[in-house]
Design an enzyme around this catalytic site. Structure first.
Site, PDB file in Angstrom:
ATOM      1  N   GLU A  64       9.863  -8.111  14.960  1.00 33.83           N
ATOM      2  CA  GLU A  64      10.843  -7.667  13.981  1.00 33.83           C
ATOM      3  C   GLU A  64      11.156  -6.182  14.135  1.00 33.83           C
ATOM      4  OE1 GLU A  64      10.518 -10.845  10.412  1.00 33.83           O
ATOM      5  OE2 GLU A  64       9.061  -9.233  10.327  1.00 33.83           O
ATOM      6  N   CYS A 107      12.965   1.128  12.561  1.00 32.40           N
ATOM      7  CA  CYS A 107      11.525   0.887  12.633  1.00 32.40           C
ATOM      8  C   CYS A 107      11.299  -0.145  13.751  1.00 32.40           C
ATOM      9  CB  CYS A 107      11.068   0.354  11.266  1.00 32.40           C
ATOM     10  SG  CYS A 107       9.322  -0.016  11.201  1.00 32.40           S
ATOM     11  N   CYS A 142      -0.943  -7.617  16.615  1.00 30.97           N
ATOM     12  CA  CYS A 142      -1.707  -6.369  16.716  1.00 30.97           C
ATOM     13  C   CYS A 142      -3.176  -6.727  16.763  1.00 30.97           C
ATOM     14  CB  CYS A 142      -1.421  -5.459  15.524  1.00 30.97           C
ATOM     15  SG  CYS A 142      -2.265  -3.859  15.651  1.00 30.97           S
ATOM     16  N   CYS A 184      -6.015  -4.655  10.646  1.00 35.22           N
ATOM     17  CA  CYS A 184      -6.236  -4.027   9.339  1.00 35.22           C
ATOM     18  C   CYS A 184      -6.110  -5.072   8.235  1.00 35.22           C
ATOM     19  CB  CYS A 184      -5.229  -2.902   9.115  1.00 35.22           C
ATOM     20  SG  CYS A 184      -5.351  -1.602  10.352  1.00 35.22           S
ATOM     21  N   CYS A 199      -2.629  -5.575   6.296  1.00 32.07           N
ATOM     22  CA  CYS A 199      -1.397  -5.630   7.100  1.00 32.07           C
ATOM     23  C   CYS A 199      -1.111  -7.051   7.550  1.00 32.07           C
ATOM     24  CB  CYS A 199      -1.543  -4.714   8.308  1.00 32.07           C
ATOM     25  SG  CYS A 199      -0.167  -4.830   9.456  1.00 32.07           S
ATOM     26  N   CYS A 259       7.073  -2.010   4.851  1.00 29.50           N
ATOM     27  CA  CYS A 259       5.882  -1.726   5.663  1.00 29.50           C
ATOM     28  C   CYS A 259       4.858  -2.837   5.512  1.00 29.50           C
ATOM     29  CB  CYS A 259       5.179  -0.474   5.183  1.00 29.50           C
ATOM     30  SG  CYS A 259       6.092   0.997   5.377  1.00 29.50           S
TER      31      CYS A 259
HETATM   32  N1  SAH Z   1       0.043   0.242  13.937  1.00 24.01           N
HETATM   33  C1  SAH Z   1       0.616   1.434  13.491  1.00 24.01           C
HETATM   34  C2  SAH Z   1       2.079   1.322  13.161  1.00 24.01           C
HETATM   35  C3  SAH Z   1       2.549   0.094  12.450  1.00 24.01           C
HETATM   36  S1  SAH Z   1       2.096  -0.110  10.772  1.00 24.01           S
HETATM   37  C4  SAH Z   1      -0.152   1.992  12.309  1.00 24.01           C
HETATM   38  O1  SAH Z   1      -0.987   1.287  11.748  1.00 24.01           O
HETATM   39  O2  SAH Z   1       0.068   3.151  11.984  1.00 24.01           O
HETATM   40  C5  SAH Z   1       3.123   1.061   9.932  1.00 24.01           C
HETATM   41  C6  SAH Z   1       2.565   1.552   8.601  1.00 24.01           C
HETATM   42  O3  SAH Z   1       2.593   0.510   7.612  1.00 24.01           O
HETATM   43  C7  SAH Z   1       1.129   1.983   8.707  1.00 24.01           C
HETATM   44  O4  SAH Z   1       0.895   3.188   8.029  1.00 24.01           O
HETATM   45  C8  SAH Z   1       0.424   0.847   8.031  1.00 24.01           C
HETATM   46  O5  SAH Z   1      -0.819   1.232   7.585  1.00 24.01           O
HETATM   47  C9  SAH Z   1       1.364   0.485   6.932  1.00 24.01           C
HETATM   48  N2  SAH Z   1       1.115  -0.834   6.357  1.00 24.01           N
HETATM   49  C10 SAH Z   1       0.588  -1.909   6.974  1.00 24.01           C
HETATM   50  N3  SAH Z   1       0.512  -2.952   6.133  1.00 24.01           N
HETATM   51  C11 SAH Z   1       1.001  -2.518   4.937  1.00 24.01           C
HETATM   52  C12 SAH Z   1       1.211  -3.156   3.688  1.00 24.01           C
HETATM   53  N4  SAH Z   1       0.926  -4.449   3.496  1.00 24.01           N
HETATM   54  N5  SAH Z   1       1.751  -2.432   2.694  1.00 24.01           N
HETATM   55  C13 SAH Z   1       2.089  -1.135   2.892  1.00 24.01           C
HETATM   56  N6  SAH Z   1       1.921  -0.492   4.061  1.00 24.01           N
HETATM   57  C14 SAH Z   1       1.391  -1.176   5.084  1.00 24.01           C
HETATM   58 FE1  SF4 Z   2      -1.989  -3.033  13.529  1.00 28.53          FE
HETATM   59 FE2  SF4 Z   2      -1.038  -3.382  11.079  1.00 28.53          FE
HETATM   60 FE3  SF4 Z   2      -3.292  -1.990  11.444  1.00 28.53          FE
HETATM   61 FE4  SF4 Z   2      -0.926  -0.939  12.213  1.00 28.53          FE
HETATM   62  S1  SF4 Z   2      -1.564  -1.430  10.117  1.00 28.53           S
HETATM   63  S2  SF4 Z   2      -2.850  -0.972  13.391  1.00 28.53           S
HETATM   64  S3  SF4 Z   2       0.132  -2.842  12.864  1.00 28.53           S
HETATM   65  S4  SF4 Z   2      -3.015  -4.179  11.917  1.00 28.53           S
END
Ligand code: SAH
Ligand code: SF4
Length: 387
Positions: free
Chosen positions: A92, A105, A112, A116, A119, A347
């Site tokens: 996406e 974006c 990934c 996390c 996420c 995000c």
């Molecule tokens: N992998 C990279 C970039 C992609 S995620 C990273 O983790 O930085 C982009 C941003 O969205 C990151 O700061 C991540 O922590 C945040 N993010 C991920 N899941 C989220 C969620 N469910 N709600 C709000 N922010 C989120």
């Molecule tokens: Fe990967 Fe999502 Fe963690 Fe970014 S926030 S490193 S996309 S698992």
């Protein structure tokens, strides 16, 4: 022999390719402008390009963008594309219009591997890295589709900023990322300034150092916790690169960075990382970096929920109280507005389609986040077991 996709090349590599075809290197600049400034994908349309080069390219190369599976437009003007990258995977890309800018974006991986807890992409597991062409194709498609949709005058750009904040961890796909960044920055390409291209990372420390050497763009670091114990639970990569190492890398990055601060992102999770004492711990953490503390801006992201996470968004008053503690201490702190709510474009909601090869969802649970706090001091250096 399969045709070469010219979206794979930055200008230097395109010049080398032209040379290999027996053409002058400078022709690459013309070709590059046709592709990235005019959006041409058909060599016949490149009318001022030497006929000899056009002939050779027609037999051996393509400008292949990605097939669009869906395009959704939210009521606030946010656009989300789902692109097919083959093998049952789709990624996406989101366009976020604002009064003074248009931000894209961009995704760097199908899935990934960091995993996390909060996420949606992380919950899907990992399929594969995107190629440079697949990263650039997201920008190419969005830019020229938006120019048509918004009916922009010739030469006016729709996209002024790129954030590598879509699906994936860009610094775990470094080899493909850097040429893609160079295409974005190139004056003969998308002409974006370094401060308008942001790489967001969960903290791949050695690659932060390499990016500083190879292509220093704006850096955002996803912090989410003020101490290692909590960050270990939220961002598994922290076990490999703990906070002290990560923040030291941020400080080193500032030597070459196009901005004089690092953006720290902090996803606000109800009852997990949003207490006033955690805001104060965060102040202590950034103050502990180097001689004078880390120059940084805090970007608080209210958690965007999805069913599998088992987590909740912090209430607005808790986010505001957290922000106030940081602001009162002189740290610029913003709360990110959620955009594209009605099309799940915010995000952490980007899910695409991922053929998970890591079976991560089997390992992730909805159990409450458990934190082992006893063993070590906050942000203390320690040997990192692998993530
Ligand atoms: N992998 C990279 C970039 C992609 S995620 C990273 O983790 O930085 C982009 C941003 O969205 C990151 O700061 C991540 O922590 C945040 N993010 C991920 N899941 C989220 C969620 N469910 N709600 C709000 N922010 C989120
Ligand atoms: Fe990967 Fe999502 Fe963690 Fe970014 S926030 S490193 S996309 S698992």
């Amino acid at each position: 022999m399969s045709a070469i996709n010219l979206l794979e090349f930055d200008r230097e590599r395109l010049a080398a390719h032209c040379e290999a075809l027996g053409e002058k290197r400078f022709r690459a600049t013309q070709l590059f402008r046709w592709i990235h400034q005019k959006g041409a994908t058909d060599f016949d349309a490149m009318t001022d390009l030497a006929a000899s080069l056009r002939g050779k390219l027609k037999g051996s190369a393509v400008v292949a963008t990605l097939p669009v599976v869906t395009e959704q437009v939210a009521t606030d003007g946010t656009v989300k594309w789902l692109f097919d990258v083959g093998g049952g995977n789709a990624v996406e890309t989101v366009y976020i219009p604002e009064a003074d800018r248009g931000t894209l974006c961009v995704s760097s991986q199908a899935g990934c591997a960091v995993g996390c807890r909060f996420c949606s992409t992380g919950h899907q597991g990992f399929s594969r890295n995107l190629t440079t062409a697949e990263i650039v194709a997201q920008l190419h498609h969005a830019e020229f589709a938006l120019r048509r949709r918004l009916d922009l005058p010739a030469g006016q750009r729709a996209i002024t900023n790129v954030v590598m904040m879509g699906m994936g961890e860009p610094l775990q796909n470094y080899a493909a990322l850097v040429p893609a960044l160079r295409v974005m920055l190139d004056d003969h390409g998308y002409g974006l300034s370094r401060r308008r291209v942001t790489v967001s990372t969960s903290g791949v420390v050695p690659m932060i150092d390499r990016l500083r050497e190879d292509c220093p763009v704006a850096l955002a670091v996803s912090l989410h916790a003020p101490d290692d114990a909590l960050r270990d639970a939220l961002v598994p990569l922290n076990r490999k690169y703990p906070l002290a190492e990560l923040l030291a890398a941020c400080e080193r990055y500032l030597d070459a960075a196009p901005r004089d601060f690092i953006t720290l992102e902090y996803c606000m999770l109800d009852g997990v990382n949003d207490a006033p004492e955690q805001a104060r711990a965060l102040l202590g953490l950034v103050a502990s970096v180097g001689a004078r503390g880390l120059p940084c801006k805090l970007n608080l992201i209210p958690f965007n929920p999805f069913p599998e996470s088992g987590l909740k968004r912090s209430p607005p008053e808790r986010v505001a109280a957290f922000a106030r503690i940081l602001q009162d201490a002189g740290i610029v702190t913003t709360v990110r507005k959620t955009r594209g709510d009605d099309i799940a474009a915010a995000c952490g909601q980007l899910a695409g389609e991922v053929q998970d090869r890591t079976h991560v969802e089997r390992r992730m649970t909805r159990t409450p986040i458990r934190i082992q706090r006893a063993e070590r001091a906050p942000a203390g250096p320690r040997p990192g077991p692998s993530a």
